[in-house]
Design a protein around this motif. Structure first.
Motif, PDB file in Angstrom:
ATOM      1  N   SER A  51      -3.524   8.643  -5.125  1.00 11.75           N
ATOM      2  CA  SER A  51      -3.964   9.146  -3.772  1.00 11.75           C
ATOM      3  C   SER A  51      -3.559  10.264  -3.386  1.00 11.75           C
ATOM      4  O   SER A  51      -2.476  10.872  -3.860  1.00 11.75           O
ATOM      5  N   TYR A  64       0.893  -1.067  -0.082  1.00  8.99           N
ATOM      6  CA  TYR A  64      -0.171   0.020   0.030  1.00  8.99           C
ATOM      7  C   TYR A  64       0.739   1.315   0.171  1.00  8.99           C
ATOM      8  O   TYR A  64       0.258   2.674   0.071  1.00  8.99           O
ATOM      9  N   HIS A 121     -10.579  -0.503  -3.118  1.00  9.78           N
ATOM     10  CA  HIS A 121      -9.517  -0.292  -2.117  1.00  9.78           C
ATOM     11  C   HIS A 121      -8.157  -0.729  -2.136  1.00  9.78           C
ATOM     12  O   HIS A 121      -7.291  -0.230  -1.545  1.00  9.78           O
ATOM     13  N   CYS A 122      -8.180  -2.230  -2.530  1.00 13.22           N
ATOM     14  CA  CYS A 122      -6.789  -2.637  -2.369  1.00 13.22           C
ATOM     15  C   CYS A 122      -5.976  -2.679  -3.918  1.00 13.22           C
ATOM     16  O   CYS A 122      -4.964  -2.597  -3.954  1.00 13.22           O
ATOM     17  N   ARG A 124     -15.451  -0.194 -11.033  1.00 11.35           N
ATOM     18  CA  ARG A 124     -15.936  -0.407  -9.838  1.00 11.35           C
ATOM     19  C   ARG A 124     -15.262   0.207  -8.625  1.00 11.35           C
ATOM     20  O   ARG A 124     -14.109   0.672  -8.893  1.00 11.35           O
ATOM     21  N   ARG A 125     -15.817   0.383  -7.498  1.00 12.80           N
ATOM     22  CA  ARG A 125     -15.112   0.845  -6.341  1.00 12.80           C
ATOM     23  C   ARG A 125     -13.898  -0.263  -5.889  1.00 12.80           C
ATOM     24  O   ARG A 125     -14.010  -1.329  -5.981  1.00 12.80           O
ATOM     25  N   GLY A 185      -7.812  10.221   0.365  1.00 14.52           N
ATOM     26  CA  GLY A 185      -8.152   8.917   0.016  1.00 14.52           C
ATOM     27  C   GLY A 185      -7.337   8.558  -1.375  1.00 14.52           C
ATOM     28  O   GLY A 185      -6.684   9.108  -2.089  1.00 14.52           O
ATOM     29  N   GLU A 186      -8.031   7.327  -1.830  1.00 10.45           N
ATOM     30  CA  GLU A 186      -7.288   6.643  -3.060  1.00 10.45           C
ATOM     31  C   GLU A 186      -8.516   6.461  -4.049  1.00 10.45           C
ATOM     32  O   GLU A 186      -9.652   6.103  -3.664  1.00 10.45           O
ATOM     33  N   GLY A 238      -7.101  -7.656  -5.316  1.00  9.35           N
ATOM     34  CA  GLY A 238      -7.960  -8.827  -5.006  1.00  9.35           C
ATOM     35  C   GLY A 238      -8.303  -9.389  -3.569  1.00  9.35           C
ATOM     36  O   GLY A 238      -8.731 -10.578  -3.611  1.00  9.35           O
ATOM     37  N   VAL A 239      -8.124  -8.479  -2.713  1.00  9.66           N
ATOM     38  CA  VAL A 239      -8.494  -8.964  -1.553  1.00  9.66           C
ATOM     39  C   VAL A 239      -9.650  -8.384  -0.907  1.00  9.66           C
ATOM     40  O   VAL A 239     -10.663  -8.607  -0.121  1.00  9.66           O
ATOM     41  N   CYS A 240      -9.766  -6.925  -0.982  1.00  5.69           N
ATOM     42  CA  CYS A 240     -10.856  -6.194  -0.325  1.00  5.69           C
ATOM     43  C   CYS A 240     -12.299  -6.367  -0.721  1.00  5.69           C
ATOM     44  O   CYS A 240     -13.163  -5.988   0.271  1.00  5.69           O
ATOM     45  N   GLN A 241     -12.369  -6.937  -1.760  1.00  6.34           N
ATOM     46  CA  GLN A 241     -13.952  -7.304  -2.194  1.00  6.34           C
ATOM     47  C   GLN A 241     -14.813  -6.196  -2.669  1.00  6.34           C
ATOM     48  O   GLN A 241     -15.889  -6.455  -3.003  1.00  6.34           O
ATOM     49  N   HIS A 242     -14.353  -4.935  -2.528  1.00  8.04           N
ATOM     50  CA  HIS A 242     -15.148  -4.066  -3.106  1.00  8.04           C
ATOM     51  C   HIS A 242     -15.457  -4.175  -4.834  1.00  8.04           C
ATOM     52  O   HIS A 242     -16.654  -3.602  -5.200  1.00  8.04           O
TER      53      HIS A 242
END
Lengths: 273, 324
Positions: A49, A5, A237-238, A234-235, A54-55, A241-245
């Motif tokens: 970011s 990150y 966050h990571c 799509r939204r 934010g990012e 492939g982890v955060c699921q958004h």
């Protein structure tokens, strides 16, 4: 262990206003070694970011062959992009990436390429357009079909004449002004059997509503579902492939499996398009 | 190992500067707390409502601080912790999250500094208790595992180690009657197994069916199930402006929250309860099994216990299997 990150520091070397709501930022990675190893492919994106704001993910919009700097064209839409719009040349911007599957150039080898863009959707496609202008030998025929609400909102308008030398530009707007000489109406109207050969590969970047109609039209024109690519927003966050958004329910992640998907891959995904 | 020896081991760990967290029984309510002596903990078949997840994935993980053009990465503290008494399903959940966060420096550092001691339920209180076979243990991440044996009223434990750290710890403590089990990775040879493979198909087939419409009316989108679930690991990255600096952290998120799938311009892809609850099951029973060859649900029952609308995951799965 590398912190996934941690932003790579870039500085803004140029800002150009492309439309009343869009600016083109030229960014340069500050660390020379990082800059030399930083590579991206057509269709990939990065996460930008600004501390405190934010990012968010954005597509690259310059040719991957230009290594000293890279560009991103951004519509002002939320708090992060509004903050970016206030920044100046010399300011620092954090980025991480590149992310995403990118576009395998082998897929378009010796094929006619149809690029369909809506609004600021032309920006990520410009990686291909600019690459084709710098290295025409890498591509076969390229046709661009670009639709916008009005002429003011077209991005990269100053470049079309130059681009026209190597690629075919087709423009249309919903609401023309008095100087408008191009077509009027939705971009789907430009896609005709006379224009488009059925063995073309198409890449679509624009709003989901455009995808529905353009895909339908391209299938009618005989294009294979596997040869129609769409870029999904799509939204995120990571980006890894982890955060699921960014999930496409059913098993795909836009950040790692996309953002470009063939229509064949996602046509059964609910809410895919 | 008998009761007294186990207490001795825990005291030894505390004495050697480990912070030990374990189950405590507070008038019938099981919590996870820091314990100060070798006698403060309880090993019992009842699980705490909140799992050990927070020790590796804190609800708010500080990631970096920005100040005056400087970015300082947050390095997690080198605190040695011992997590004592993880039940079988919490070990399973931990093994899964370890796969998902394999490349995450925060998670992996916490893992390196932690001793994980699992436990089997105590047989006298669990009628259908079955002995933990090696085939089960060799696919779980742990350092030490206590398998309860009953000797009249006296409790005693068969001891397994699952890592070099676990062996070294017991050797240093002076206990050698243990059996070492080599970690063979999270996935058993047989792969997912017939039940989990069947569930993938059934959940997929059930999309759009009556049960999701019923759950759409029942579920309140409170997200409590995602908070107590030991395998829920979604997060968001959040910036916070403080007085002299800006903090970027990773916080727990829930796929039931309204803004979870919102993009610039306001469109939400998961815009109905039906879509959200289907996505929750899709993640646990389709996506995780396909991606990690492990089930995404460890059958702990916490989501059912906490649901204000009375949604029972076992009942939902039973219907999906029957109706599809």
């Amino acid at each position: 262990m590398k912190n996934q990150y941690e932003p790579i520091q870039t500085s803004i070397v140029k800002i150009e206003q492309l439309s009343p709501i869009n600016k083109l930022f030229t960014l340069k990675i500050k660390n020379k070694q990082t800059r030399n190893t930083f590579k991206f492919r057509h269709g990939q994106f990065f996460i930008l970011s600004f501390p405190g704001f934010g990012e968010a993910p954005f597509g690259f919009c310059s040719s991957p062959t230009i290594r000293e700097t890279f560009q991103v064209s951004i519509d002002q839409r939320g708090s992060l992009t509004s903050k970016l719009f206030k920044s100046k040349v010399g300011d620092n911007i954090g980025i991480r990436g590149p992310y995403g599957n990118g576009f395998d150039q082998k897929k378009i080898k010796n094929r006619n390429l149809v690029l369909v863009a809506g609004g600021c959707g032309l920006s990520p496609l410009r990686t291909i357009i600019q690459d084709a202008n710098l290295h025409p030998e890498k591509f076969q025929n390229i046709q661009v079909f670009y639709g916008c609400r009005n002429p003011e909102l077209l991005v990269f308008k100053d470049d079309y004449n130059q681009w026209n030398k190597n690629i075919e530009m087709n423009l249309t707007v919903d609401a023309p002004d008095k100087n408008w000489k191009g077509d009027i109406g939705v971009v789907t109207n430009l896609l005709t059997p006379e224009k488009i050969s059925s063995d073309s590969v198409a890449i679509l970047v624009g709003p989901p509503i455009m995808y529905k109609f353009v895909i339908q039209k391209l299938i009618e024109l005989g294009l294979n579902e596997k040869d129609i690519y769409v870029s999904l927003e799509r939204r995120m966050h990571c980006g890894i492939g982890v955060c699921q958004h960014c999930v496409l329910v059913g098993g795909k992640y836009v950040c790692t499996d996309g953002p470009l998907f063939s229509y064949a891959e996602i046509k059964d995904t609910p809410e895919g398009i | 190992m008998n009761d007294k020896q186990l207490q001795g081991l825990v005291s030894y760990l505390i004495k050697n500067k480990h912070t030990v967290y374990s189950h405590t029984d507070d008038d019938g309510k099981i919590n996870i707390k820091k314990i100060d002596t070798g006698k403060d903990f309880t090993l019992c078949p009842k699980r705490p409502l909140y799992s050990f997840k927070k020790f590796f994935l804190p609800s708010c993980q500080k990631m970096m601080v920005f100040s005056d053009n400087e970015t300082t990465l947050n390095r997690s503290k080198n605190e040695k912790i011992v997590l004592l008494g993880l039940h079988f399903y919490d070990l399973k959940a931990f093994t899964l999250i370890n796969q998902v966060y394999k490349k995450d420096p925060h998670f992996q550092k916490k893992l390196r500094n932690a001793i994980i001691i699992g436990q089997s339920p105590i047989p006298a209180e669990m009628e259908d208790y079955q002995k933990f076979e090696k085939e089960v243990l060799e696919h779980l991440k742990f350092d030490i595992f206590l398998e309860a044996k009953s000797h009249g009223k006296q409790e005693s434990f068969r001891i397994f180690t699952g890592s070099e750290d676990g062996q070294r710890l017991l050797d240093d403590f002076g206990y050698r009657d243990y059996e070492n089990i080599e970690y063979k990775g999270p996935v058993p040879k047989k792969g997912l197994g017939p039940i989990n493979s069947m569930l993938i198909e059934k959940i997929r087939k059930s999309r759009g069916s009556e049960i999701w419409k019923e759950l759409d009316k029942k579920c309140t989108n409170c997200g409590k199930c995602t908070i107590v679930c030991p395998t829920c690991f979604c997060f968001k990255i959040k910036d916070e402006i403080k007085k002299d600096e800006i903090l970027r952290s990773r916080e727990w998120d829930s796929c039931f929250y309204d803004e979870f799938s919102e993009i610039a311009g306001g469109h939400k892809f998961l815009n109905t309860t039906e879509k959200r609850i289907y996505n929750y099951y899709d993640h646990k029973f389709v996506r995780i099994p396909e991606e990690y060859t492990m089930p995404g649900c460890v059958s702990c029952g916490r989501c059912t216990e906490v649901c204000p609308a009375g949604i029972d995951i076992r009942e939902v799965l039973r219907r999906i299997i029957e109706e599809n």
